[in-house]
Write a protein that holds these residues in place. Sequence first.
Motif, short mmCIF file in Angstrom:
data_model
loop_
_atom_site.label_atom_id
_atom_site.label_comp_id
_atom_site.label_asym_id
_atom_site.label_seq_id
_atom_site.Cartn_x
_atom_site.Cartn_y
_atom_site.Cartn_z
N ARG A 112 0.83 -1.19 0.00
CA ARG A 112 0.00 0.00 0.00
C ARG A 112 0.88 1.26 0.00
O ARG A 112 1.97 1.24 0.56
CB ARG A 112 -0.92 0.01 1.23
CG ARG A 112 -1.94 -1.11 1.21
CD ARG A 112 -2.97 -0.93 2.30
NE ARG A 112 -2.37 -1.05 3.62
CZ ARG A 112 -3.06 -0.93 4.75
NH1 ARG A 112 -4.36 -0.67 4.70
NH2 ARG A 112 -2.47 -1.07 5.92
N PRO A 113 0.39 2.34 -0.66
CA PRO A 113 1.18 3.58 -0.67
C PRO A 113 1.48 4.04 0.75
O PRO A 113 0.63 3.98 1.63
CB PRO A 113 0.25 4.57 -1.39
CG PRO A 113 -0.71 3.72 -2.16
CD PRO A 113 -0.88 2.47 -1.37
N ARG A 114 2.69 4.51 0.96
CA ARG A 114 3.11 4.92 2.29
C ARG A 114 2.64 6.33 2.58
O ARG A 114 2.73 7.22 1.74
CB ARG A 114 4.63 4.85 2.39
CG ARG A 114 5.16 5.01 3.81
CD ARG A 114 6.64 4.78 3.86
NE ARG A 114 7.38 5.90 3.29
CZ ARG A 114 8.69 6.04 3.37
NH1 ARG A 114 9.42 5.11 3.95
NH2 ARG A 114 9.29 7.07 2.82
N SER A 115 2.14 6.56 3.79
CA SER A 115 1.73 7.89 4.21
C SER A 115 2.95 8.80 4.29
O SER A 115 4.07 8.33 4.53
CB SER A 115 1.04 7.83 5.57
OG SER A 115 -0.12 7.03 5.51
N PRO A 116 2.78 10.12 4.12
CA PRO A 116 3.90 11.04 4.25
C PRO A 116 4.57 10.89 5.61
O PRO A 116 3.91 10.78 6.64
CB PRO A 116 3.24 12.42 4.12
CG PRO A 116 2.01 12.17 3.31
CD PRO A 116 1.53 10.81 3.73
N ARG A 117 5.91 10.87 5.59
CA ARG A 117 6.67 10.70 6.82
C ARG A 117 7.36 12.00 7.21
O ARG A 117 7.76 12.77 6.34
CB ARG A 117 7.71 9.57 6.66
CG ARG A 117 7.07 8.20 6.58
CD ARG A 117 8.09 7.10 6.50
NE ARG A 117 7.44 5.79 6.58
CZ ARG A 117 7.28 5.11 7.70
NH1 ARG A 117 7.71 5.61 8.84
NH2 ARG A 117 6.66 3.95 7.70
N PHE A 118 7.49 12.19 8.51
CA PHE A 118 8.07 13.42 9.04
C PHE A 118 9.35 13.08 9.79
O PHE A 118 9.35 12.26 10.71
CB PHE A 118 7.07 14.11 9.96
CG PHE A 118 5.81 14.52 9.25
CD1 PHE A 118 5.71 15.79 8.70
CD2 PHE A 118 4.75 13.64 9.09
CE1 PHE A 118 4.56 16.17 8.01
CE2 PHE A 118 3.60 14.00 8.41
CZ PHE A 118 3.51 15.27 7.87
N ALA A 119 10.45 13.72 9.37
CA ALA A 119 11.75 13.46 10.00
C ALA A 119 11.71 13.88 11.46
O ALA A 119 11.09 14.88 11.83
CB ALA A 119 12.84 14.22 9.26
N ALA A 120 12.38 13.10 12.29
CA ALA A 120 12.43 13.38 13.73
C ALA A 120 13.76 12.87 14.28
O ALA A 120 14.49 12.15 13.60
CB ALA A 120 11.26 12.70 14.44
#
Length: 205
Positions: A112-120
Amino acid sequence: MEANPASAAETRDEWIERAPRAVATLLVGKLSHEGNPGQLCRVRNISEQGMQIDTIASLLPAMRISVELRGGQTLTGAIAWTKGGRAGVRFDTPADVNAILGKPQIEAATVRPRSPRFAAEIPARINSLGRSIDVVVVDLSQGGACLRLQRTLRADSEVILMIPGLPTRRCTTRWSNDEFAGVAFHDPISYTELSAWLDSPAARG
């Protein structure tokens, strides 16, 4: 000459009405602009020429922005107007709305397409098989996270993830190596919850 507030509102409303074939949607995206490399937003509607977005980010007319959608699609443009937590965006080039809203052609049904990820870079902790392990959250999305840790986790094992500023979450380990592990949340983080966390001091470590 001082701008007439009523005229400004009319200009905004006229721009909305002129947007050809605007399609209502609530796509979740990763909003980036100068001074903020990642904030959550929601695309309220979209046409070939632009879109309306909801976000708590501080935006100004003419500001350059980009929005990464689920699966990696990215839309770029400039802010045309703002009102409260909503903004209008004019695209740099006409967008293919059908391609954006259509289902991706994926060979494997399980992918499934991956949700937008946020660098941390957030110190956190997991509980695995009764043992507490210090980890660092490298990136985060509504559906999962990438963790940096000092040991390998068994794939498909259940762990409890504790991130400062967010409720404890049950996860399943999807992959792991000597340095990193990817986990999927049993219950996704809500849009409101993640948006508020990204804007909080907890997200900055």
